[in-house]
Design an enzyme around this catalytic site. Sequence first.
Site, PDB file in Angstrom:
ATOM      1  N   THR A   8       0.811  -1.214   0.000  1.00 30.43           N
ATOM      2  CA  THR A   8       0.000   0.000   0.000  1.00 30.43           C
ATOM      3  C   THR A   8       0.846   1.267   0.000  1.00 30.43           C
ATOM      4  O   THR A   8       0.479   2.276  -0.601  1.00 30.43           O
ATOM      5  CB  THR A   8      -0.924   0.009   1.231  1.00 30.43           C
ATOM      6  OG1 THR A   8      -1.779  -1.143   1.168  1.00 30.43           O
ATOM      7  CG2 THR A   8      -1.775   1.257   1.278  1.00 30.43           C
ATOM      8  N   ASP A  51       2.283  -7.289  -4.144  1.00 32.81           N
ATOM      9  CA  ASP A  51       1.317  -7.154  -3.060  1.00 32.81           C
ATOM     10  C   ASP A  51       1.724  -8.145  -1.970  1.00 32.81           C
ATOM     11  O   ASP A  51       2.054  -9.292  -2.259  1.00 32.81           O
ATOM     12  CB  ASP A  51      -0.090  -7.488  -3.577  1.00 32.81           C
ATOM     13  CG  ASP A  51      -1.173  -7.222  -2.551  1.00 32.81           C
ATOM     14  OD1 ASP A  51      -1.145  -7.886  -1.489  1.00 32.81           O
ATOM     15  OD2 ASP A  51      -2.042  -6.379  -2.787  1.00 32.81           O
ATOM     16  N   SER A  52       1.686  -7.710  -0.716  1.00 29.22           N
ATOM     17  CA  SER A  52       2.219  -8.580   0.331  1.00 29.22           C
ATOM     18  C   SER A  52       1.414  -9.859   0.491  1.00 29.22           C
ATOM     19  O   SER A  52       1.906 -10.844   1.032  1.00 29.22           O
ATOM     20  CB  SER A  52       2.292  -7.839   1.672  1.00 29.22           C
ATOM     21  OG  SER A  52       1.031  -7.666   2.250  1.00 29.22           O
ATOM     22  N   SER A  53       0.179  -9.893   0.000  1.00 25.52           N
ATOM     23  CA  SER A  53      -0.590 -11.134   0.031  1.00 25.52           C
ATOM     24  C   SER A  53       0.021 -12.188  -0.891  1.00 25.52           C
ATOM     25  O   SER A  53      -0.241 -13.391  -0.733  1.00 25.52           O
ATOM     26  CB  SER A  53      -2.048 -10.877  -0.383  1.00 25.52           C
ATOM     27  OG  SER A  53      -2.683 -10.019   0.531  1.00 25.52           O
ATOM     28  N   THR A  83       1.513  -4.605   4.627  1.00 21.15           N
ATOM     29  CA  THR A  83       1.304  -4.938   6.039  1.00 21.15           C
ATOM     30  C   THR A  83       0.794  -6.360   6.271  1.00 21.15           C
ATOM     31  O   THR A  83       1.039  -6.933   7.330  1.00 21.15           O
ATOM     32  CB  THR A  83       0.307  -3.954   6.681  1.00 21.15           C
ATOM     33  OG1 THR A  83      -0.935  -4.000   5.977  1.00 21.15           O
ATOM     34  CG2 THR A  83       0.862  -2.542   6.666  1.00 21.15           C
ATOM     35  N   ASP A  84       0.098  -6.937   5.301  1.00 21.24           N
ATOM     36  CA  ASP A  84      -0.560  -8.217   5.557  1.00 21.24           C
ATOM     37  C   ASP A  84       0.405  -9.329   5.956  1.00 21.24           C
ATOM     38  O   ASP A  84       0.083 -10.157   6.807  1.00 21.24           O
ATOM     39  CB  ASP A  84      -1.367  -8.665   4.327  1.00 21.24           C
ATOM     40  CG  ASP A  84      -2.666  -7.891   4.174  1.00 21.24           C
ATOM     41  OD1 ASP A  84      -3.058  -7.207   5.143  1.00 21.24           O
ATOM     42  OD2 ASP A  84      -3.293  -7.976   3.098  1.00 21.24           O
ATOM     43  N   GLN A 271      -3.399 -20.020  20.367  1.00 17.01           N
ATOM     44  CA  GLN A 271      -4.234 -19.133  19.557  1.00 17.01           C
ATOM     45  C   GLN A 271      -4.316 -17.737  20.172  1.00 17.01           C
ATOM     46  O   GLN A 271      -4.640 -16.774  19.478  1.00 17.01           O
ATOM     47  CB  GLN A 271      -5.650 -19.704  19.430  1.00 17.01           C
ATOM     48  CG  GLN A 271      -5.725 -21.004  18.675  1.00 17.01           C
ATOM     49  CD  GLN A 271      -7.146 -21.554  18.605  1.00 17.01           C
ATOM     50  OE1 GLN A 271      -8.105 -20.837  18.874  1.00 17.01           O
ATOM     51  NE2 GLN A 271      -7.269 -22.825  18.249  1.00 17.01           N
ATOM     52  N   CYS A 272      -4.034 -17.631  21.460  1.00 14.64           N
ATOM     53  CA  CYS A 272      -4.094 -16.341  22.144  1.00 14.64           C
ATOM     54  C   CYS A 272      -2.889 -15.491  21.741  1.00 14.64           C
ATOM     55  O   CYS A 272      -1.786 -16.003  21.595  1.00 14.64           O
ATOM     56  CB  CYS A 272      -4.086 -16.528  23.656  1.00 14.64           C
ATOM     57  SG  CYS A 272      -5.432 -17.555  24.281  1.00 14.64           S
TER      58      CYS A 272
END
Length: 336
Positions: A8, A51-53, A83-84, A271-272
Site C-alpha cells: 500500500t 502485493d504482500s498477500s 502490512t498483511d 491461539q491467544c
Amino acid sequence: MLIYTGGTFGMVYDEDGSLAPFNFSLVIEKIPELQSLDLKLTVISFPDPVDSSNVDIEHWQAMAYIIKDHYEQYDAFVILHGTDTMAYTASALSFMFRGINKPIILTGAQIPIGATRSDARENLITALEIASTKNGKVPMLNEIAVYFNYYLLKGNRSQKIRSSNFAAFESENFPYLAESGVKIVFNESFMNTHDPQQKLEFYPKMDPNVVVLKIFPGITEEVVKSILNIKGLKGVVIESYGSGNIMSWRWMEELLRDAVSRGIFLYNVSQCMGGSVVQGRYETSKMLSDIGVISGHDITTEAALAKLMHLLGTERNVDIIKQKLNVSIRGELTVV
C-alpha cells in the site's frame, strides 16, 4: 539502503482517481522531508513490486540476498513492505541471518502515500531516523525490527492484529524496542547489543513443507487426518487453545502420535496473542508432551512457521531440530 518491495505504501492516485504504483525511485520528491535527515540514501525497488498477500519464500530470499550482498556497503536497511505479511517476512529474515550488527527495519502504511491522511510519511521518516541512530559509535539497533505507528517492535515477535487502524501491529509477549514521541525513547535493556566480533551468517534455505492446524470446536477426524497426511509434510504448527490445550479425543491422540512416528515435527503454539504454551498444566496438554509434541512457549504463529521452515531447510539432525524448536535461537520465544 531503502528497499521497496511493494504494498500500500507506494501507491498514488492517478488521473482517474484510482490507486496505482508510482516510480519509487522518485520517493524523495513525494517525501521532501527526507532531505532534512541528512542521509546518503540509496533507493532500490523490486522490478515487479509485489502485493504482500502474494509474498512467498522466493521474495524473502530476494530481500535477504539484497541485504547480504550490500551488507558491508550500508549502515542500515529499511524495507518497505505491505502490512498483511510483514510479520511473516520479519520473522523469516530473522532466521535467515545470524550475527546482525546493523539496523534492518520493515515498515509500511495502512493508507497509500498519495492520500492526504497517509501514515506512510511518519512511518518511513521515523524508521529511517531510528536506523541512523547511533549509540556512541555503533548502531543503536542491531537486529530486525518492525516500525509502525510510533512503536518499534522486535521483528519475530510482531503480529498484525488490526486492519482498519493505524496501530496495526503489536508485540504482546515482548516489550517495545522503542517509542516515538517528541523524542525517540529506546528500551535498551530489551535490544540486542552490538557485537563487533560476530560475523554475519546467512541461511537462505527455507523448506515450505509445513502447515498450520488450527484447533476449533467441532473439528473432525477427516479434516485432521487429511492435513497430517499431506504428501511431503514435514512440520505442523498446531494452534491450540489457551496455554496449549487440545481436545483429548482418542482419534486425535492417535493421529498426532502417528504423525510423530512418521517424523513430522508438531509445534504447539497458542491461539491467544498473549501468554504462553505450558504443556502439562492441564491434562489435555499433558497428552501432547507424552506424544512428542514440542512446545513453542510464547512464540507467534508467524515466527513458528518461519522457524520450522528455516530449521527444516538447514538442519538434517532430527535431535538438533527438536532441541532448537524448544529454545530461543533468535530471540523469538521465552522459555517459561
